[in-house]
Motif scaffolding. Structure first.
Motif, PDB file in Angstrom:
ATOM      1  N   LYS A 173      45.932  36.623  42.962  1.00 49.72           N
ATOM      2  CA  LYS A 173      46.329  36.174  44.299  1.00 49.72           C
ATOM      3  C   LYS A 173      46.447  37.321  45.293  1.00 49.72           C
ATOM      4  O   LYS A 173      46.385  37.117  46.509  1.00 49.72           O
ATOM      5  CB  LYS A 173      47.668  35.430  44.219  1.00 49.72           C
ATOM      6  N   LYS A 174      46.604  38.552  44.796  1.00 48.94           N
ATOM      7  CA  LYS A 174      46.722  39.713  45.675  1.00 48.94           C
ATOM      8  C   LYS A 174      45.369  40.365  45.959  1.00 48.94           C
ATOM      9  O   LYS A 174      45.285  41.346  46.693  1.00 48.94           O
ATOM     10  CB  LYS A 174      47.663  40.748  45.053  1.00 48.94           C
ATOM     11  N   GLY A 175      44.307  39.832  45.364  1.00 49.04           N
ATOM     12  CA  GLY A 175      42.976  40.382  45.602  1.00 49.04           C
ATOM     13  C   GLY A 175      42.570  41.473  44.640  1.00 49.04           C
ATOM     14  O   GLY A 175      41.600  42.199  44.891  1.00 49.04           O
ATOM     15  N   ASN A 176      43.281  41.578  43.499  1.00 42.68           N
ATOM     16  CA  ASN A 176      42.945  42.598  42.504  1.00 42.68           C
ATOM     17  C   ASN A 176      42.057  42.010  41.411  1.00 42.68           C
ATOM     18  O   ASN A 176      42.275  40.876  40.967  1.00 42.68           O
ATOM     19  CB  ASN A 176      44.219  43.165  41.869  1.00 42.68           C
ATOM     20  N   LEU A 177      41.068  42.785  40.975  1.00 38.71           N
ATOM     21  CA  LEU A 177      40.204  42.372  39.886  1.00 38.71           C
ATOM     22  C   LEU A 177      40.983  42.450  38.577  1.00 38.71           C
ATOM     23  O   LEU A 177      41.440  43.513  38.189  1.00 38.71           O
ATOM     24  CB  LEU A 177      38.971  43.281  39.814  1.00 38.71           C
ATOM     25  N   ARG A 178      41.136  41.328  37.902  1.00 33.73           N
ATOM     26  CA  ARG A 178      41.909  41.299  36.668  1.00 33.73           C
ATOM     27  C   ARG A 178      41.037  41.216  35.420  1.00 33.73           C
ATOM     28  O   ARG A 178      41.415  41.705  34.356  1.00 33.73           O
ATOM     29  CB  ARG A 178      42.887  40.120  36.706  1.00 33.73           C
ATOM     30  N   HIS A 179      39.869  40.574  35.538  1.00 34.42           N
ATOM     31  CA  HIS A 179      38.984  40.446  34.384  1.00 34.42           C
ATOM     32  C   HIS A 179      37.534  40.450  34.842  1.00 34.42           C
ATOM     33  O   HIS A 179      37.203  39.931  35.918  1.00 34.42           O
ATOM     34  CB  HIS A 179      39.257  39.152  33.612  1.00 34.42           C
ATOM     35  N   ASN A 180      36.672  41.040  34.018  1.00 33.51           N
ATOM     36  CA  ASN A 180      35.224  41.026  34.208  1.00 33.51           C
ATOM     37  C   ASN A 180      34.649  40.575  32.872  1.00 33.51           C
ATOM     38  O   ASN A 180      34.415  41.376  31.974  1.00 33.51           O
ATOM     39  CB  ASN A 180      34.746  42.436  34.588  1.00 33.51           C
ATOM     40  N   LEU A 181      34.464  39.263  32.720  1.00 37.30           N
ATOM     41  CA  LEU A 181      34.179  38.651  31.422  1.00 37.30           C
ATOM     42  C   LEU A 181      32.693  38.341  31.287  1.00 37.30           C
ATOM     43  O   LEU A 181      32.152  37.530  32.043  1.00 37.30           O
ATOM     44  CB  LEU A 181      34.979  37.356  31.258  1.00 37.30           C
ATOM     45  N   PHE A 182      32.056  38.953  30.315  1.00 37.46           N
ATOM     46  CA  PHE A 182      30.640  38.707  30.055  1.00 37.46           C
ATOM     47  C   PHE A 182      30.489  37.704  28.911  1.00 37.46           C
ATOM     48  O   PHE A 182      31.116  37.857  27.861  1.00 37.46           O
ATOM     49  CB  PHE A 182      29.939  40.013  29.697  1.00 37.46           C
ATOM     50  N   GLY A 183      29.674  36.673  29.133  1.00 29.72           N
ATOM     51  CA  GLY A 183      29.432  35.687  28.088  1.00 29.72           C
ATOM     52  C   GLY A 183      30.490  34.599  28.061  1.00 29.72           C
ATOM     53  O   GLY A 183      31.434  34.588  28.860  1.00 29.72           O
TER      54      GLY A 183
END
Length: 219
Positions: free
Chosen positions: A194-204
């Motif tokens: 909600k604050k605009g931070n990247l929390r996960h970059n999930l591949f697959g």
């Protein structure tokens, strides 16, 4: 520099919004944002990634979830086009390996995709490649994708550089958002809090996306 988990998520670099109201990450503060990144010529995207994204959209879009789709192209540039994306979104027509795989597994209806994507969908910004391939460009790719590169022997480092150079020489386009987020392939789910931070970059297809979304909606 590649976008890193735990830091502010950069805006998507978009060539055009093909479906839905144009928006971006900085306009969605206060919502949890999931960007489902796919290629038109990607069977797994349409068998797993997008159906999961649609299910989450239907469950949580009234509870603070913004779901966005972004088509990209890091291979098969003749199939992963904006024209084929437009056809897919308007008529359900699929192409290439996607068409073959979905047909084989009985997942097409009258030869077309049996579902519609209900959320906004954009096309990644593609830049035509050209010119010399510099050492720094080769190292940018290596550092984004091979975190233990510096522990390699000198011989293995050289082999890696030659492989990356060959890969770059075969590239017709650079996909701006795909590269800025250092994605490994498609489908990929980018999850922003909600604050605009990247929390996960999930591949697959990880199977964890709904749990992650629930946790972030409750923060």
């Amino acid at each position: 520099m590649a976008a890193k988990v735990g830091t502010k998520a950069p805006n998507l670099q978009i060539s055009t919004w093909v479906q839905g109201k144009p928006t971006n990450i900085d306009k969605e503060k206060g919502n949890v944002v999931v960007v489902e990144v796919f290629q038109v010529n990607c069977p797994g995207c349409f068998m797993y990634g997008i159906p999961e994204a649609i299910e989450l959209y239907n469950k949580y879009h009234d509870s603070g979830l913004t779901m966005l789709g972004m088509a990209t192209a890091f291979e098969d540039y003749d199939k992963n086009t904006i024209e084929n994306l437009q056809k897919l979104l308007t008529t359900g027509d699929v192409v290439g390996e996607t068409q073959k795989a979905l047909s084989m597994y009985g997942q097409l209806k009258a030869g077309k995709l049996p579902y519609k994507i209900p959320f906004p969908v954009a096309m990644d910004m593609l830049k035509k490649e050209g010119g010399q391939i510099s050492e720094s460009k080769i190292m940018d790719v290596i550092e984004a994708n091979v975190p233990d590169y510096r522990s390699y022997s000198e011989k293995d480092k050289q082999v890696m550089k030659e492989r990356v150079k060959a890969y770059l020489m075969g590239k017709e386009y650079s996909a701006k958002t795909f590269e800025e987020y250092a994605m490994r392939g498609t489908p990929t789910s980018l999850v922003i809090d909600k604050k605009g931070n990247l929390r996960h970059n999930l591949f697959g297809a990880t199977g964890h996306l709904e749990t992650i979304v629930q946790e972030l909606l409750n923060e």
